[in-house]
Design a protein around this motif. Structure first.
Motif, PDB file in Angstrom:
ATOM      1  N   LEU A  55      -2.580   7.832   1.224  1.00  0.00           N
ATOM      2  CA  LEU A  55      -3.763   7.613   0.402  1.00  0.00           C
ATOM      3  C   LEU A  55      -4.595   8.891   0.383  1.00  0.00           C
ATOM      4  CD1 LEU A  55      -4.881   4.063   1.613  1.00  0.00           C
ATOM      5  CD2 LEU A  55      -4.106   4.649  -0.682  1.00  0.00           C
TER       6      LEU A  55
ATOM      7  N   ILE B  47     -12.194  -0.658  -2.093  1.00  0.00           N
ATOM      8  CA  ILE B  47     -10.872  -0.382  -1.526  1.00  0.00           C
ATOM      9  C   ILE B  47     -10.461   1.025  -1.963  1.00  0.00           C
ATOM     10  CG2 ILE B  47      -8.418  -0.979  -1.696  1.00  0.00           C
ATOM     11  CD1 ILE B  47      -9.888  -2.871   0.069  1.00  0.00           C
ATOM     12  N   THR B  48      -9.911   1.781  -1.033  1.00  0.00           N
ATOM     13  CA  THR B  48      -9.499   3.149  -1.335  1.00  0.00           C
ATOM     14  C   THR B  48      -8.268   3.166  -2.246  1.00  0.00           C
ATOM     15  OG1 THR B  48     -10.326   3.876   0.822  1.00  0.00           O
ATOM     16  CG2 THR B  48      -8.799   5.348  -0.320  1.00  0.00           C
TER      17      THR B  48
ATOM     18  N   CYS C 202     -16.007   3.636   0.984  1.00  0.00           N
ATOM     19  CA  CYS C 202     -14.631   3.200   0.747  1.00  0.00           C
ATOM     20  C   CYS C 202     -13.964   2.791   2.051  1.00  0.00           C
ATOM     21  CB  CYS C 202     -13.825   4.298   0.063  1.00  0.00           C
ATOM     22  SG  CYS C 202     -14.254   4.521  -1.682  1.00  0.00           S
TER      23      CYS C 202
ATOM     24  N   THR D 216     -10.160   0.539   3.655  1.00  0.00           N
ATOM     25  CA  THR D 216      -8.839   0.001   3.362  1.00  0.00           C
ATOM     26  C   THR D 216      -8.401  -0.857   4.530  1.00  0.00           C
ATOM     27  OG1 THR D 216      -6.630   0.543   2.549  1.00  0.00           O
ATOM     28  CG2 THR D 216      -7.477   1.882   4.357  1.00  0.00           C
TER      29      THR D 216
ATOM     30  N   THR E 275     -11.065   9.944   1.222  1.00  0.00           N
ATOM     31  CA  THR E 275     -12.159   9.343   0.470  1.00  0.00           C
ATOM     32  C   THR E 275     -13.146  10.383  -0.060  1.00  0.00           C
ATOM     33  OG1 THR E 275     -13.360   8.950   2.549  1.00  0.00           O
ATOM     34  CG2 THR E 275     -12.005   7.151   1.697  1.00  0.00           C
TER      35      THR E 275
ATOM     36  N   ARG F 137       0.841  -1.191   0.000  1.00  0.00           N
ATOM     37  CA  ARG F 137       0.000   0.000   0.000  1.00  0.00           C
ATOM     38  C   ARG F 137       0.876   1.240   0.000  1.00  0.00           C
ATOM     39  NH1 ARG F 137      -4.093   1.069   4.975  1.00  0.00           N
ATOM     40  NH2 ARG F 137      -2.141   1.630   5.970  1.00  0.00           N
TER      41      ARG F 137
ATOM     42  N   PRO G 276      -6.885   1.593  -4.999  1.00  0.00           N
ATOM     43  CA  PRO G 276      -5.956   0.477  -5.218  1.00  0.00           C
ATOM     44  C   PRO G 276      -4.997   0.722  -6.379  1.00  0.00           C
ATOM     45  CG  PRO G 276      -8.137  -0.045  -6.079  1.00  0.00           C
ATOM     46  CD  PRO G 276      -8.273   1.241  -5.319  1.00  0.00           C
TER      47      PRO G 276
ATOM     48  N   VAL H  48      -5.852  -6.942   1.605  1.00  0.00           N
ATOM     49  CA  VAL H  48      -6.238  -6.541   0.252  1.00  0.00           C
ATOM     50  C   VAL H  48      -5.866  -7.624  -0.762  1.00  0.00           C
ATOM     51  CG1 VAL H  48      -5.884  -4.790  -1.554  1.00  0.00           C
ATOM     52  CG2 VAL H  48      -6.055  -4.097   0.839  1.00  0.00           C
TER      53      VAL H  48
ATOM     54  N   TYR I 167      -1.449   1.266  -5.327  1.00  0.00           N
ATOM     55  CA  TYR I 167      -0.665   0.201  -4.709  1.00  0.00           C
ATOM     56  C   TYR I 167       0.446  -0.222  -5.680  1.00  0.00           C
ATOM     57  CZ  TYR I 167      -3.950  -0.679  -0.848  1.00  0.00           C
ATOM     58  OH  TYR I 167      -4.717  -0.579   0.282  1.00  0.00           O
TER      59      TYR I 167
END
Length: 205
Positions: A13, A74-75, A35, A37, A16, A9, A77, A43, A80
């Motif tokens: 981030l 998922i916030t 959302c 995480t 949201t 991750r 992704p 994940v 990632y």
């Protein structure tokens, strides 16, 4: 040869409320959900670092009695990073001689990422220790996916983020006449097929 994968991750981030597919945000995407995480292992479950990697974009949480179901995204992704490492072997030569020149790890090879048409990415791959590290958004772009919020081919009312897809990354290594490998010219990402699927978690009461 062998292949290992990992997922990490990003350290930061976005909020949201800044994301169009989050109900906390603008809510203007094709499909909108709350959302959430969690840890990397959460994940990427149920994959365990082998030659395939699952990355959840949509979660379905089911209550212990099987009654209540809640879905969430998922916030981000796309931000990632995917780690790929591998060993290439000329099996017959290596079995007969046990000479390491017939068994090359990624640290001894050069790699690059190309898209489905063979166009290389100048900054697509970062080598960190024994892993090639690639941002998921870069892999999606190389496979011809401009946005996870595009409509899904099998359901125009749902997004790729909601229904999911499968990417294949092909590792192309050319061997020499002597049986050794000095470079793996390409890591090629292709959208193999779109699927309808989600990660399912059991909510404990």
């Amino acid at each position: 040869g062998t292949i290992q994968t990992s997922l990490q991750r990003p350290s930061l981030l976005p909020r949201t409320d800044q994301l169009s597919y989050c109900s906390e945000g603008t809510g203007i995407a094709l499909k909108v959900l709350p959302c959430d995480t969690g840890p990397d292992a959460w994940v990427m479950a149920p994959s365990k670092g082998g030659d395939w990697l699952f990355i959840a974009t949509c979660l379905k949480e089911v209550s212990g009695d099987g009654g209540t179901t809640a879905r969430s995204f998922i916030t981000y992704p796309e931000n990632y990073t995917v780690g790929v490492t591998f060993t290439v072997q000329a099996l017959n030569f290596f079995k007969q001689t046990r000479d390491q020149k017939y068994s090359q790890s990624i640290t001894e090879l050069e790699t690059r990422l190309v898209d489905a048409s063979g166009t290389p990415y100048t900054e697509g791959v970062t080598r960190i220790s024994r892993f090639d590290v690639i941002r998921l958004s870069t892999l999606l772009h190389a496979a011809g996916i401009s946005s996870l919020d595009s409509s899904h081919p099998s359901d125009p009312t749902a997004s790729l983020r909601y229904d999911g897809l499968v990417l294949t990354v092909t590792i192309n290594c050319l061997g020499s006449l002597s049986g050794t490998v000095t470079s793996c010219g390409t890591l090629q990402a292709v959208c193999f097929r779109t699927v309808r699927g989600e990660a399912v978690y059991l909510k404990r009461s």
